[in-house]
Design a protein around this motif. Sequence first.
Motif, short mmCIF file in Angstrom:
data_model
loop_
_atom_site.label_atom_id
_atom_site.label_comp_id
_atom_site.label_asym_id
_atom_site.label_seq_id
_atom_site.Cartn_x
_atom_site.Cartn_y
_atom_site.Cartn_z
N GLY A 1 2.63 -0.37 -16.82
CA GLY A 1 2.70 -1.53 -15.95
C GLY A 1 2.46 -1.15 -14.51
O GLY A 1 2.34 0.02 -14.17
N TYR A 2 2.39 -2.17 -13.68
CA TYR A 2 2.17 -1.90 -12.26
C TYR A 2 2.95 -2.90 -11.43
O TYR A 2 3.37 -3.96 -11.90
N THR A 3 3.11 -2.54 -10.17
CA THR A 3 3.66 -3.48 -9.19
C THR A 3 3.11 -3.10 -7.83
O THR A 3 2.56 -2.01 -7.64
N VAL A 4 3.24 -4.03 -6.90
CA VAL A 4 2.76 -3.81 -5.54
C VAL A 4 3.92 -4.04 -4.59
O VAL A 4 4.56 -5.09 -4.62
N PHE A 5 4.18 -3.03 -3.76
CA PHE A 5 5.30 -3.10 -2.81
C PHE A 5 4.78 -3.25 -1.39
O PHE A 5 3.68 -2.83 -1.06
N GLU A 6 5.62 -3.82 -0.56
CA GLU A 6 5.40 -3.77 0.89
C GLU A 6 6.05 -2.49 1.40
O GLU A 6 7.26 -2.32 1.30
N SER A 7 5.25 -1.58 1.92
CA SER A 7 5.76 -0.30 2.38
C SER A 7 5.87 -0.28 3.91
O SER A 7 4.88 -0.41 4.61
N LYS A 8 7.10 -0.12 4.37
CA LYS A 8 7.31 0.01 5.82
C LYS A 8 6.85 1.39 6.31
O LYS A 8 6.43 1.54 7.45
N SER A 9 6.92 2.38 5.42
CA SER A 9 6.53 3.73 5.82
C SER A 9 5.04 3.82 6.13
O SER A 9 4.63 4.45 7.10
N PHE A 10 4.22 3.15 5.28
CA PHE A 10 2.77 3.23 5.44
C PHE A 10 2.19 2.05 6.21
O PHE A 10 1.04 2.08 6.61
N GLY A 11 3.01 1.01 6.38
CA GLY A 11 2.52 -0.15 7.12
C GLY A 11 1.49 -0.95 6.34
O GLY A 11 0.71 -1.69 6.94
N GLU A 12 1.45 -0.81 5.03
CA GLU A 12 0.53 -1.58 4.20
C GLU A 12 1.09 -1.64 2.79
O GLU A 12 2.13 -1.04 2.49
N LYS A 13 0.43 -2.37 1.93
CA LYS A 13 0.89 -2.50 0.55
C LYS A 13 0.76 -1.16 -0.17
O LYS A 13 -0.18 -0.41 0.05
N LEU A 14 1.71 -0.92 -1.05
CA LEU A 14 1.73 0.30 -1.84
C LEU A 14 1.58 -0.08 -3.30
O LEU A 14 2.39 -0.83 -3.85
N TYR A 15 0.54 0.44 -3.95
CA TYR A 15 0.28 0.12 -5.35
C TYR A 15 0.91 1.20 -6.23
O TYR A 15 0.72 2.39 -6.00
N PHE A 16 1.65 0.73 -7.23
CA PHE A 16 2.39 1.62 -8.11
C PHE A 16 1.99 1.34 -9.55
O PHE A 16 2.02 0.19 -10.00
N TYR A 17 1.57 2.39 -10.25
CA TYR A 17 1.21 2.25 -11.66
C TYR A 17 2.04 3.23 -12.48
O TYR A 17 2.09 4.42 -12.14
N SER A 18 2.68 2.73 -13.53
CA SER A 18 3.53 3.59 -14.36
C SER A 18 2.95 3.74 -15.75
O SER A 18 2.33 2.81 -16.28
N VAL B 1 -0.09 4.75 -4.56
CA VAL B 1 -1.26 4.89 -3.69
C VAL B 1 -1.32 3.69 -2.76
O VAL B 1 -1.07 2.55 -3.19
N THR B 2 -1.64 3.94 -1.50
CA THR B 2 -1.75 2.83 -0.55
C THR B 2 -2.97 1.97 -0.89
O THR B 2 -3.93 2.42 -1.50
#
Length: 479
Positions: free
Chosen positions: A247-264, A278-279
């Motif tokens: 599965g996957y989800t997309v986070f708002e990353s404060k560290s990178f200042g952009e969306k963070l894509y996560f795939y498991s 990955v950003t």
Amino acid sequence: MGEHLQKNNYFKIHKSRKIVVTLLVMFILITFSGIMASRISAMEEQECWNTLEQTAQHTTAELRNMVNGDQELLESIATIIEGMESMDSPKVQKIIDEFQPNTMISHIALLLPGNQVMLPNEPMRETNGILSFEEEAALGKHISDRSVDIRDESRFILRNFVPILNDGETVALLYGVVDLQTLPELLDRSSYDGKVQITIMDAESGDYIVDTWHDTLGNVDDYGNREHVSGQSPDELRQMALEGASGYTVFESKSFGEKLYFYSSPVGINQWTVGIHVTESLVFARMIRVNRMLFGFISAEVVLLACYFIWILISTRKELVEKQRLADTDLLTGLLNRNCYEKNIAGVPSDCRENLTCIYVDANGLHELNNTKGHAAGDKMLQEVARTIQKRFGEKNTYRIGGDEFVAFAMDEAAEVIQKKLADINTNLSELDYHVSVGICREDVPVEMDRLIKQAEVHMYEEKRRYYQQAGKDRRNRK
């Protein structure tokens, strides 16, 4: 007049068809380009997702291969130890001491009944409740979830267990220690320009086994309050991992200042799940480049088509204006012709506020001049007469309506001014030995055009008769 209107309508219809066809072709090209660009972009987006998924699957395969390779190595060592007389003999200790790590394993150890453990280069010690021989032996060959090191409980490790058997009974457990602080260095992180972040999570407990993103290994619940934009929530991802799904989800990353894509992706070992972080700019880097090229292509196409359309409009307008000019212009004299005269005559009174004067002119002796000196001489006379009249009454108000007949209109001009213009015309033409007969008629508004023009024509013919009655003025008597 009907022929002129027919030609004019033909030109307009031709222009409209040309513009409509051009617009249709432009619409088809832009629509086709837009559809193709959209499909290419969608394909590139899917390829980006595939790359993200393949990166996760590559990491899971890599981890499985390393674990299986270590177990095979441990089984080889276990086979050697099984031939020893005693599990706590110096020979066994020597094997433990001299092991040289070249895999995930940093060192090996031997777990004995009574929860005693043989470690490299130190005396036998208790497991301090960290390990239980009975519990581990019951699991057979396996790799543990995250645990702590017996020698340093602040250090997280994994243990890869292989049983040592004697007559089918487990008499000891050989295990290799995987240092979780150095494990990330063994994983391939070359994807996405080396900026990919990898996590390995125990889906059952939520503990992180590997987390290249953070300095310490925590639990998935530590990040449960992170805002996810789309896809699965952390709890849903954990449940999917327990069920062996990806599965996957997309986070708002404060560290990178952009969306963070996560795939498991499940590893297939225990309940471990590999997660690839990955950003957005890296995930869709290729798609972004392709979209920029597509946008540039379509923009250039639109600009070129727009320029072409503008050129079509201008050239068509020029063509129509030129055809209109040719249709309205007498080719010999350059004056407006009879077609234009018949088209415009009804609208002439609308340009007057007080009165309108019609000047009807006939070139005297044209027929005789053509017969005696040729048509070129006659044409020259007509051109001079036309130029002289047009100069006084303007190109928009002067017409050649017949072979040697001309009509001009004067709007709201005083009679004296008109007489002065006519005198100038006679003088100029007389100097060239040309003569004209002129009839004028003047009416105050509202003007009845047919009567005005007819009366001017009558006066012209009267003047013409007087001209030919004068001695020496008849060109028929000239040689």
